[in-house]
Design a protein around this motif. Structure first.
Motif, short mmCIF file in Angstrom:
data_model
loop_
_atom_site.label_atom_id
_atom_site.label_comp_id
_atom_site.label_asym_id
_atom_site.label_seq_id
_atom_site.Cartn_x
_atom_site.Cartn_y
_atom_site.Cartn_z
N LEU A 81 0.57 -1.01 0.01
CA LEU A 81 -0.55 -0.13 0.05
C LEU A 81 0.82 1.69 -0.37
CD1 LEU A 81 -2.57 0.49 0.43
CD2 LEU A 81 -2.50 0.82 2.82
N ARG A 82 2.28 1.26 0.13
CA ARG A 82 2.51 2.18 0.73
C ARG A 82 2.95 3.16 -0.88
NH1 ARG A 82 8.66 -0.29 1.69
NH2 ARG A 82 8.48 -1.72 0.49
N ALA A 83 2.92 2.45 -1.53
CA ALA A 83 3.25 2.98 -2.62
C ALA A 83 1.80 3.47 -3.43
CB ALA A 83 3.88 2.52 -3.76
N ALA A 84 0.57 3.41 -2.93
CA ALA A 84 -0.29 3.99 -3.56
C ALA A 84 -0.86 5.18 -3.58
CB ALA A 84 -1.82 3.11 -3.02
N ASP A 85 -1.85 6.05 -4.75
CA ASP A 85 -1.79 7.60 -4.58
C ASP A 85 -3.70 7.56 -3.59
OD1 ASP A 85 -2.40 10.55 -4.11
OD2 ASP A 85 -2.02 9.89 -6.71
N LEU A 86 -3.72 7.63 -2.62
CA LEU A 86 -5.09 7.91 -1.93
C LEU A 86 -5.26 9.28 -1.70
CD1 LEU A 86 -3.74 4.96 0.60
CD2 LEU A 86 -4.78 4.74 -2.17
N GLY A 87 -4.69 10.47 -2.69
CA GLY A 87 -5.03 11.64 -1.66
C GLY A 87 -6.90 11.85 -2.17
N GLY A 88 -6.96 11.91 -0.65
CA GLY A 88 -8.04 13.13 -0.42
C GLY A 88 -9.64 11.66 -0.65
N ARG A 89 -9.12 10.02 -0.64
CA ARG A 89 -9.91 8.68 -1.05
C ARG A 89 -10.28 8.58 0.42
NH1 ARG A 89 -7.74 6.98 -6.10
NH2 ARG A 89 -9.32 5.81 -6.29
N THR A 90 -11.54 7.69 0.14
CA THR A 90 -11.71 7.11 1.64
C THR A 90 -11.76 5.57 1.18
OG1 THR A 90 -14.38 8.37 1.04
CG2 THR A 90 -14.62 6.41 2.30
N VAL A 91 -11.33 5.42 2.16
CA VAL A 91 -10.19 3.29 2.02
C VAL A 91 -12.13 3.37 2.43
CG1 VAL A 91 -8.97 2.17 2.66
CG2 VAL A 91 -8.17 4.26 1.69
N VAL A 92 -11.86 1.72 2.39
CA VAL A 92 -12.50 0.70 2.88
C VAL A 92 -12.08 -0.75 3.14
CG1 VAL A 92 -15.28 -1.03 2.64
CG2 VAL A 92 -14.87 0.98 1.17
N GLN A 93 -12.00 -0.83 4.53
CA GLN A 93 -11.33 -1.30 5.46
C GLN A 93 -12.13 -2.83 5.78
OE1 GLN A 93 -8.36 -0.66 8.00
NE2 GLN A 93 -6.49 -2.32 7.05
N LYS A 94 -11.72 -4.84 5.00
CA LYS A 94 -11.98 -5.45 6.51
C LYS A 94 -11.03 -6.41 6.43
CE LYS A 94 -14.98 -8.56 7.80
NZ LYS A 94 -13.78 -9.11 8.90
N THR A 95 -11.12 -6.48 7.72
CA THR A 95 -9.91 -7.93 7.89
C THR A 95 -10.08 -8.60 9.29
OG1 THR A 95 -8.76 -5.99 10.00
CG2 THR A 95 -8.36 -5.33 7.97
N THR A 96 -9.62 -9.72 9.04
CA THR A 96 -9.77 -10.38 10.12
C THR A 96 -10.12 -10.16 11.66
OG1 THR A 96 -8.79 -12.66 8.67
CG2 THR A 96 -9.74 -13.17 10.73
N ALA A 97 -9.63 -9.70 12.23
CA ALA A 97 -9.37 -9.09 13.55
C ALA A 97 -9.27 -7.68 13.68
CB ALA A 97 -8.23 -9.95 14.59
N GLY A 98 -8.66 -7.07 13.42
CA GLY A 98 -8.57 -5.45 13.44
C GLY A 98 -9.78 -4.75 13.11
#
Length: 233
Positions: A81-98
């Motif tokens: 993910l560290r090279a992704a350009d997420l400027g101003g974006r909304t991220v949807v995250q689904k993980t097993t635990a967090g």
């Protein structure tokens, strides 16, 4: 400060203040998403909900655990993910635990999501807003994940203002089962740098606060308060 360290399933009641810890990798990834410009992160209840949100909001960025999958833009890997350009974006995250842990305490008055990457900022915010009783939700391995417990205990000590040597806590995380599985390729959707990135102490100067917004649980970065004087223990 009265600190409690509980697994998700041990949460018998809603705590007043909760710090949800997932070092490898949900909340290291979340921190990197904000560093790459994301405005907010929506914590999804399920993969289906994540895909539904993505379908309703095509400009949103969806990520999940495991290998790449149709409908998802990224996987839950800080190295990827560290090279992704997420400027101003909304991220949807689904993980097993967090994300599961954060949603389990969504009714708490203050919910912080944490990893080593934002440890000091989290501790400072707890000093200023945490109160007398703080519940640390140890999300991995049914509350037995050594990397999450080590991070939680480190943040708890720093939240009291005590001078604390980080090396022993990082060592516990480095030799944890999760670190071994990432390094050995047991888990899918992994970058070779993931473990090292998850062990970068205080990589970012913000804490991460989750709160309800329009029926969704939304995570946002929060600037760390100014440092308070440390005490000797």
């Amino acid at each position: 400060m009265d600190a409690h360290f509980l697994a998700i399933d041990d949460l018998a009641e809603v705590p007043p203040v909760a710090v949800v810890v997932d070092v490898m990798r949900a909340f290291t990834v979340a921190a990197w998403a904000f560093a790459r410009g994301a405005e907010k992160i929506v914590l999804a209840e399920s993969l289906d909900e994540a895909l539904e949100l993505k379908a309703r909001h095509p400009s949103w960025v969806a990520l999940k655990d495991g290998p790449p999958s149709a409908g998802f833009d990224h996987v839950n890997s800080p190295g990827l993910l560290r090279a992704a350009d997420l400027g101003g974006r909304t991220v949807v995250q689904k993980t097993t635990a967090g994300t599961v842990g954060a949603l389990a305490v969504k009714e708490a008055s203050l919910v912080l999501c944490a990893s080593f990457a934002v440890a000091e900022a989290t501790a400072r915010l707890l000093r200023s807003r945490g109160g007398d009783s703080i519940t640390f939700v140890v999300t991995g391995e049914d509350g037995r994940a050594e990397e999450d417990l080590a991070c939680a205990q480190y943040i708890a000590r720093r939240a009291t203002g005590a001078r604390t040597e980080a090396a022993p806590f990082l060592r516990r995380a480095r030799t944890s089962r999760a670190a071994a599985e990432l390094a050995e390729g047991v888990r899918r959707g992994v970058h070779p740098d993931d473990v090292a990135l998850c062990l970068e102490l205080d990589r970012f100067p913000f804490a991460m606060v989750a709160s309800p917004e329009d029926s969704l649980m939304v995570l946002r970065p929060h600037p760390a308060p100014a440092p308070a004087p440390e005490t000797s223990v």
